[in-house]
Motif scaffolding. Sequence first.
Motif, PDB file in Angstrom:
ATOM      1  N   PRO A 156       0.841  -1.198   0.000  1.00 38.85           N
ATOM      2  CA  PRO A 156       0.000   0.000   0.000  1.00 38.85           C
ATOM      3  C   PRO A 156       0.878   1.250   0.000  1.00 38.85           C
ATOM      4  O   PRO A 156       1.835   1.338   0.772  1.00 38.85           O
ATOM      5  CB  PRO A 156      -0.791  -0.118   1.308  1.00 38.85           C
ATOM      6  N   TYR A 157       0.520   2.206  -0.875  1.00 36.28           N
ATOM      7  CA  TYR A 157       1.347   3.403  -1.041  1.00 36.28           C
ATOM      8  C   TYR A 157       0.409   4.598  -1.140  1.00 36.28           C
ATOM      9  O   TYR A 157      -0.514   4.607  -1.965  1.00 36.28           O
ATOM     10  CB  TYR A 157       2.204   3.251  -2.288  1.00 36.28           C
ATOM     11  N   GLU A 158       0.648   5.589  -0.295  1.00 42.59           N
ATOM     12  CA  GLU A 158      -0.270   6.733  -0.221  1.00 42.59           C
ATOM     13  C   GLU A 158      -0.362   7.522  -1.525  1.00 42.59           C
ATOM     14  O   GLU A 158      -1.363   8.181  -1.794  1.00 42.59           O
ATOM     15  CB  GLU A 158       0.156   7.664   0.918  1.00 42.59           C
ATOM     16  N   ASN A 159       0.673   7.452  -2.365  1.00 47.15           N
ATOM     17  CA  ASN A 159       0.638   8.167  -3.642  1.00 47.15           C
ATOM     18  C   ASN A 159       0.083   7.318  -4.790  1.00 47.15           C
ATOM     19  O   ASN A 159       0.023   7.766  -5.928  1.00 47.15           O
ATOM     20  CB  ASN A 159       2.039   8.668  -4.014  1.00 47.15           C
ATOM     21  N   ALA A 160      -0.292   6.078  -4.483  1.00 51.15           N
ATOM     22  CA  ALA A 160      -0.972   5.255  -5.485  1.00 51.15           C
ATOM     23  C   ALA A 160      -2.455   5.597  -5.409  1.00 51.15           C
ATOM     24  O   ALA A 160      -3.067   5.503  -4.358  1.00 51.15           O
ATOM     25  CB  ALA A 160      -0.751   3.778  -5.194  1.00 51.15           C
ATOM     26  N   ASP A 161      -3.021   6.051  -6.512  1.00 55.37           N
ATOM     27  CA  ASP A 161      -4.415   6.519  -6.460  1.00 55.37           C
ATOM     28  C   ASP A 161      -5.321   5.864  -7.508  1.00 55.37           C
ATOM     29  O   ASP A 161      -6.475   6.259  -7.670  1.00 55.37           O
ATOM     30  CB  ASP A 161      -4.475   8.042  -6.617  1.00 55.37           C
ATOM     31  N   THR A 194      -5.528  -1.214  -8.736  1.00 54.26           N
ATOM     32  CA  THR A 194      -5.489  -2.065  -7.545  1.00 54.26           C
ATOM     33  C   THR A 194      -6.449  -3.241  -7.699  1.00 54.26           C
ATOM     34  O   THR A 194      -6.110  -4.386  -7.375  1.00 54.26           O
ATOM     35  CB  THR A 194      -5.865  -1.247  -6.289  1.00 54.26           C
ATOM     36  N   THR A 215      -3.511   1.036  -3.783  1.00 56.41           N
ATOM     37  CA  THR A 215      -4.182   1.976  -2.894  1.00 56.41           C
ATOM     38  C   THR A 215      -5.257   1.251  -2.110  1.00 56.41           C
ATOM     39  O   THR A 215      -5.872   0.301  -2.610  1.00 56.41           O
ATOM     40  CB  THR A 215      -4.822   3.140  -3.682  1.00 56.41           C
ATOM     41  N   ARG A 248      -9.477   6.166  -0.162  1.00 57.77           N
ATOM     42  CA  ARG A 248      -9.197   7.550   0.242  1.00 57.77           C
ATOM     43  C   ARG A 248      -9.056   7.742   1.741  1.00 57.77           C
ATOM     44  O   ARG A 248      -8.707   8.817   2.206  1.00 57.77           O
ATOM     45  CB  ARG A 248     -10.315   8.462  -0.288  1.00 57.77           C
TER      46      ARG A 248
END
Length: 247
Positions: free
Chosen positions: A171-176, A181, A221, A224
């Motif tokens: 999980p990566y906060e900049n993956a949107d 996913t 991700t 949100r």
Amino acid sequence: MYRFYVDQDQIGEEFITIKGIDVNHIKNVLRMRTGEKLIICNGQGKDFYCIIDSESKDEIIVSIEEVCNTDTELDGKIYLFQGLPKKDKMELIIQKAVELGVFEIIPVMTQRTVVKLEDKKKEDKKVERWQLIATSAAKQSNRGIIPTVSGTMSFKESLDYAKNMDIKIIPYENADDINKTKEIIQSIKSGQSVGIFIGPEGGFEEKEIGQALEAGVLPITLGRRILRTETAGLAILSMIMLQMELG
């Protein structure tokens, strides 16, 4: 039927010997007697359907009627690389991860890890405690295996350990891209090995994310909302468990 776990060396070709605290539980709590049926699991994916043959003070002998694969295991192996969290959160993570079908849990020391297990004796004691929790959770949830809690690894060591796994995610906060996913999760097939990398409180350093991507770990991700470290891994485990169950 009641279910009990024994070590492989207690299992013979025709009979199984039950020892230890289970003897008292069977005889004095459950009040089971000769001729009654129970299930014995070897903790390695095999169930033995048995009948109590004889009892003594210290052991119970059961005869084997049928042997089959435990039907509670996923057709695949999930490895949880968990960045060490603070306090007793690791115990909760281990317990719930085992219930969800994890194969192995690897505690990982990352740059943002607050808890430092630099004393070998303290680390061994922690891992021993965590393994007891994993064993208890496996028995409670009727697992066919007892998942392993390994010794702690550095982040670099964990990436190397996962290098031959079929799919690795982080999980990566900049993956949107939630659709990407979804594609990654749905691409997981039965029988595959999957590595999940979860950071401690505060997540991973950007350098660590870069190292993971270079090692072939796929960024995903979780939506949100910000999930705590003790929630993130369990959320992904739930998704992968369902995907593996669907085949």
